[in-house]
Design a protein around this motif. Structure first.
Motif, PDB file in Angstrom:
ATOM      1  N   ALA A 113       0.835  -1.205   0.000  1.00 35.65           N
ATOM      2  CA  ALA A 113       0.000   0.000   0.000  1.00 35.65           C
ATOM      3  C   ALA A 113       0.869   1.255   0.000  1.00 35.65           C
ATOM      4  CB  ALA A 113      -0.927  -0.006   1.214  1.00 35.65           C
ATOM      5  N   GLU A 114       1.920   1.271   0.813  1.00 38.48           N
ATOM      6  CA  GLU A 114       2.809   2.432   0.868  1.00 38.48           C
ATOM      7  C   GLU A 114       3.467   2.676  -0.490  1.00 38.48           C
ATOM      8  OE1 GLU A 114       5.586   1.806   3.998  1.00 38.48           O
ATOM      9  OE2 GLU A 114       4.128   2.219   5.599  1.00 38.48           O
ATOM     10  N   SER A 115       3.955   1.609  -1.106  1.00 37.32           N
ATOM     11  CA  SER A 115       4.612   1.740  -2.412  1.00 37.32           C
ATOM     12  C   SER A 115       3.639   2.244  -3.464  1.00 37.32           C
ATOM     13  CB  SER A 115       5.188   0.382  -2.834  1.00 37.32           C
ATOM     14  OG  SER A 115       5.733   0.453  -4.134  1.00 37.32           O
ATOM     15  N   TYR A 116       2.419   1.733  -3.435  1.00 43.30           N
ATOM     16  CA  TYR A 116       1.437   2.140  -4.434  1.00 43.30           C
ATOM     17  C   TYR A 116       1.049   3.606  -4.256  1.00 43.30           C
ATOM     18  CZ  TYR A 116      -2.459   2.034  -7.622  1.00 43.30           C
ATOM     19  OH  TYR A 116      -3.301   2.309  -8.670  1.00 43.30           O
ATOM     20  N   LEU A 135      -6.744  -0.401  -4.105  1.00 44.12           N
ATOM     21  CA  LEU A 135      -6.215  -1.266  -3.047  1.00 44.12           C
ATOM     22  C   LEU A 135      -7.293  -2.180  -2.474  1.00 44.12           C
ATOM     23  CD1 LEU A 135      -3.819   1.252  -1.246  1.00 44.12           C
ATOM     24  CD2 LEU A 135      -3.212  -0.616  -2.794  1.00 44.12           C
ATOM     25  N   LYS A 136      -8.518  -1.696  -2.392  1.00 48.37           N
ATOM     26  CA  LYS A 136      -9.618  -2.562  -1.935  1.00 48.37           C
ATOM     27  C   LYS A 136      -9.844  -3.698  -2.918  1.00 48.37           C
ATOM     28  CE  LYS A 136     -12.199   0.837   0.815  1.00 48.37           C
ATOM     29  NZ  LYS A 136     -13.420   1.688   0.882  1.00 48.37           N
ATOM     30  N   ASP A 137      -9.706  -3.402  -4.212  1.00 45.79           N
ATOM     31  CA  ASP A 137      -9.864  -4.449  -5.233  1.00 45.79           C
ATOM     32  C   ASP A 137      -8.815  -5.543  -5.063  1.00 45.79           C
ATOM     33  OD1 ASP A 137     -11.999  -3.111  -6.309  1.00 45.79           O
ATOM     34  OD2 ASP A 137     -10.866  -2.222  -7.968  1.00 45.79           O
ATOM     35  N   LYS A 138      -7.683  -5.185  -4.491  1.00 49.24           N
ATOM     36  CA  LYS A 138      -6.618  -6.159  -4.251  1.00 49.24           C
ATOM     37  C   LYS A 138      -6.660  -6.710  -2.826  1.00 49.24           C
ATOM     38  CE  LYS A 138      -3.548  -4.414  -7.833  1.00 49.24           C
ATOM     39  NZ  LYS A 138      -3.479  -5.658  -8.596  1.00 49.24           N
ATOM     40  N   HIS A 139      -7.775  -6.430  -2.142  1.00 52.33           N
ATOM     41  CA  HIS A 139      -8.057  -6.977  -0.805  1.00 52.33           C
ATOM     42  C   HIS A 139      -7.075  -6.519   0.266  1.00 52.33           C
ATOM     43  CE1 HIS A 139     -11.076 -10.259  -2.057  1.00 52.33           C
ATOM     44  NE2 HIS A 139     -10.849  -9.506  -3.118  1.00 52.33           N
ATOM     45  N   VAL A 140      -6.514  -5.343   0.093  1.00 51.91           N
ATOM     46  CA  VAL A 140      -5.690  -4.755   1.163  1.00 51.91           C
ATOM     47  C   VAL A 140      -6.658  -4.217   2.214  1.00 51.91           C
ATOM     48  CG1 VAL A 140      -3.997  -2.971   1.736  1.00 51.91           C
ATOM     49  CG2 VAL A 140      -3.877  -4.158  -0.478  1.00 51.91           C
ATOM     50  N   ASP A 144      -4.369  -0.655   6.598  1.00 54.37           N
ATOM     51  CA  ASP A 144      -3.127  -0.480   5.825  1.00 54.37           C
ATOM     52  C   ASP A 144      -3.298   0.627   4.781  1.00 54.37           C
ATOM     53  OD1 ASP A 144      -1.623  -2.393   7.136  1.00 54.37           O
ATOM     54  OD2 ASP A 144      -2.219  -4.014   5.781  1.00 54.37           O
ATOM     55  N   ILE A 145      -4.474   0.687   4.174  1.00 49.72           N
ATOM     56  CA  ILE A 145      -4.730   1.715   3.163  1.00 49.72           C
ATOM     57  C   ILE A 145      -4.676   3.109   3.780  1.00 49.72           C
ATOM     58  CG2 ILE A 145      -6.459   2.673   1.577  1.00 49.72           C
ATOM     59  CD1 ILE A 145      -7.483  -0.200   1.170  1.00 49.72           C
ATOM     60  N   GLU A 146      -5.396   3.291   4.875  1.00 48.36           N
ATOM     61  CA  GLU A 146      -5.461   4.615   5.498  1.00 48.36           C
ATOM     62  C   GLU A 146      -4.116   5.032   6.077  1.00 48.36           C
ATOM     63  OE1 GLU A 146      -7.973   6.552   4.945  1.00 48.36           O
ATOM     64  OE2 GLU A 146      -8.927   4.856   3.917  1.00 48.36           O
ATOM     65  N   ALA A 147      -3.369   4.075   6.617  1.00 50.68           N
ATOM     66  CA  ALA A 147      -2.043   4.399   7.159  1.00 50.68           C
ATOM     67  C   ALA A 147      -1.118   4.894   6.051  1.00 50.68           C
ATOM     68  CB  ALA A 147      -1.449   3.163   7.836  1.00 50.68           C
ATOM     69  N   ALA A 148      -1.177   4.237   4.876  1.00 51.13           N
ATOM     70  CA  ALA A 148      -0.334   4.647   3.748  1.00 51.13           C
ATOM     71  C   ALA A 148      -0.752   6.018   3.220  1.00 51.13           C
ATOM     72  CB  ALA A 148      -0.407   3.603   2.635  1.00 51.13           C
ATOM     73  N   LEU A 149      -2.058   6.253   3.138  1.00 57.58           N
ATOM     74  CA  LEU A 149      -2.544   7.553   2.666  1.00 57.58           C
ATOM     75  C   LEU A 149      -2.170   8.668   3.640  1.00 57.58           C
ATOM     76  CD1 LEU A 149      -6.075   6.571   1.312  1.00 57.58           C
ATOM     77  CD2 LEU A 149      -4.160   7.437  -0.039  1.00 57.58           C
ATOM     78  N   ASP A 150      -2.329   8.420   4.925  1.00 61.43           N
ATOM     79  CA  ASP A 150      -1.984   9.436   5.930  1.00 61.43           C
ATOM     80  C   ASP A 150      -0.509   9.811   5.855  1.00 61.43           C
ATOM     81  OD1 ASP A 150      -4.571   9.491   6.839  1.00 61.43           O
ATOM     82  OD2 ASP A 150      -4.217   8.207   8.573  1.00 61.43           O
ATOM     83  N   ARG A 151       0.314   8.811   5.568  1.00 59.08           N
ATOM     84  CA  ARG A 151       1.761   9.052   5.577  1.00 59.08           C
ATOM     85  C   ARG A 151       2.261   9.699   4.287  1.00 59.08           C
ATOM     86  NH1 ARG A 151       6.464   4.544   7.019  1.00 59.08           N
ATOM     87  NH2 ARG A 151       8.234   6.006   6.954  1.00 59.08           N
ATOM     88  N   TYR A 152       1.732   9.274   3.156  1.00 63.52           N
ATOM     89  CA  TYR A 152       2.301   9.699   1.873  1.00 63.52           C
ATOM     90  C   TYR A 152       1.383  10.578   1.015  1.00 63.52           C
ATOM     91  CZ  TYR A 152       5.865   6.230   2.962  1.00 63.52           C
ATOM     92  OH  TYR A 152       6.865   5.515   3.577  1.00 63.52           O
ATOM     93  N   PHE A 153       0.137  10.772   1.450  1.00 57.64           N
ATOM     94  CA  PHE A 153      -0.771  11.604   0.658  1.00 57.64           C
ATOM     95  C   PHE A 153      -1.580  12.505   1.593  1.00 57.64           C
ATOM     96  CE2 PHE A 153      -3.396  11.163  -3.544  1.00 57.64           C
ATOM     97  CZ  PHE A 153      -3.060  12.473  -3.864  1.00 57.64           C
ATOM     98  N   PRO A 154      -0.902  13.426   2.286  1.00 53.51           N
ATOM     99  CA  PRO A 154      -1.593  14.317   3.224  1.00 53.51           C
ATOM    100  C   PRO A 154      -2.551  15.261   2.489  1.00 53.51           C
ATOM    101  CG  PRO A 154       0.670  15.027   2.903  1.00 53.51           C
ATOM    102  CD  PRO A 154       0.545  13.699   2.218  1.00 53.51           C
ATOM    103  N   ALA A 155      -3.417  15.890   3.253  1.00 53.75           N
ATOM    104  CA  ALA A 155      -4.482  16.728   2.688  1.00 53.75           C
ATOM    105  C   ALA A 155      -3.949  17.835   1.789  1.00 53.75           C
ATOM    106  CB  ALA A 155      -5.326  17.314   3.813  1.00 53.75           C
ATOM    107  N   ASP A 156      -2.836  18.463   2.181  1.00 52.46           N
ATOM    108  CA  ASP A 156      -2.319  19.571   1.362  1.00 52.46           C
ATOM    109  C   ASP A 156      -1.813  19.076   0.004  1.00 52.46           C
ATOM    110  OD1 ASP A 156      -0.231  18.204   2.602  1.00 52.46           O
ATOM    111  OD2 ASP A 156       1.072  19.962   2.693  1.00 52.46           O
TER     112      ASP A 156
END
Length: 266
Positions: A113-116, A135-140, A144-156
């Motif tokens: 998830a982080e890499s994607y 990522l849901k389609d790949k059953h992640v 894990d999805i939200e943790a990766a988004l929070d870390r690498y795709f912040p709101a700004d």
């Protein structure tokens, strides 16, 4: 009944061996199994041990196929499990291989998830909802999805990339009214996975005043095109058809009325 291994020969395939028991071909094994069971010429074996060796070799082959599948791309647990199910109908063996790959850190949905997310952010084309769906389609799992988004795709970053996507899209609609171009751009942003709640913030950072000012010049140009198109109709039908066409293009009714008045006068 105890038998003896009388011959071990290498196959043409690297890392594979044929084992003979009491002078007859008995079973193939991998180098991994060869070492694990410490197999040697003259070793005594019985049916139970041979069965264990064969099961271990099946597991080794399945693990090898998984490694080949993972050789060029990261994969989720679901993807690996699906691939192995095409090869083996033994769910226990598949579970063991998945566990082995996890221990070797070769499959990790959190890392996937982080890499994607990092890849999508670098491409600057799609938003977080698009990533979530992929990522849901790949059953992640969602954590894990939200943790990766929070870390690498912040709101700004979501807003910054959304603005870039919107600016490119608006340029491609230079023949549409400002209203139509903005609506089409918002629709594209939603299709690309930018949250609806962020759309106004994205559009607020783009200067569309110039587009609104150009609408007067644009509507006259477009209106004239449709006016000529429907020139063979009677005057009323010509007006109605032109009005409908301009409305579909997203022009405001007041502007349409003014444009038609100028055409009629002309």
């Amino acid at each position: 009944m105890v038998e003896k291994i009388t011959k071990i020969e290498a196959q043409k395939r690297k890392g594979r061996f044929n084992v003979y028991v009491d002078g007859k071909y008995a079973f193939p094994i991998s180098e991994e199994v060869f070492i694990k069971f410490r197999i040697f010429k003259g070793m005594e074996v019985d049916k139970d041990l041979i069965k264990q060796i064969e099961q271990a070799d099946d597991l080794s082959k399945l693990h090898s196929r998984a490694l080949n599948y993972l050789a060029h791309n990261l994969r989720t647990v679901y993807e690996v499990r699906t691939k192995l199910a095409e090869i083996s109908d033994d769910p226990d063996a598949i579970d063991q291989v998945i566990a082995q790959l996890a221990d070797q850190r070769l499959v990790d949905d959190g890392k996937y998830a982080e890499s994607y997310v990092r890849t999508v952010v670098r491409e600057e084309k799609n938003g977080p909802d698009w990533i979530r769906q992929h990522l849901k389609d790949k059953h992640v799992n969602s954590d894990d999805i939200e943790a990766a988004l929070d870390r690498y795709f912040p709101a700004d970053e979501v807003i910054r990339i959304g603005v870039g996507v919107a600016q490119k899209q608006l340029k491609s609609h230079h023949n549409d009214s400002a209203k139509m171009a903005i609506n089409k751009t918002k629709n594209l942003l939603m299709r690309r996975g930018f949250p609806y709640s962020d759309l106004d913030q994205v559009m607020d950072q783009i200067d569309t005043d110039g587009m609104v000012e150009q609408d007067q010049e644009l509507i006259d140009k477009v209106a004239e095109k449709y006016w000529r198109k429907y020139a063979k109709l009677d005057h009323y039908e010509q007006q109605q058809k032109t009005k409908q066409a301009l409305f579909r293009k997203g022009f405001l009714m007041d502007d349409i009325t003014s444009a038609l008045e100028r055409l009629s006068e002309g």
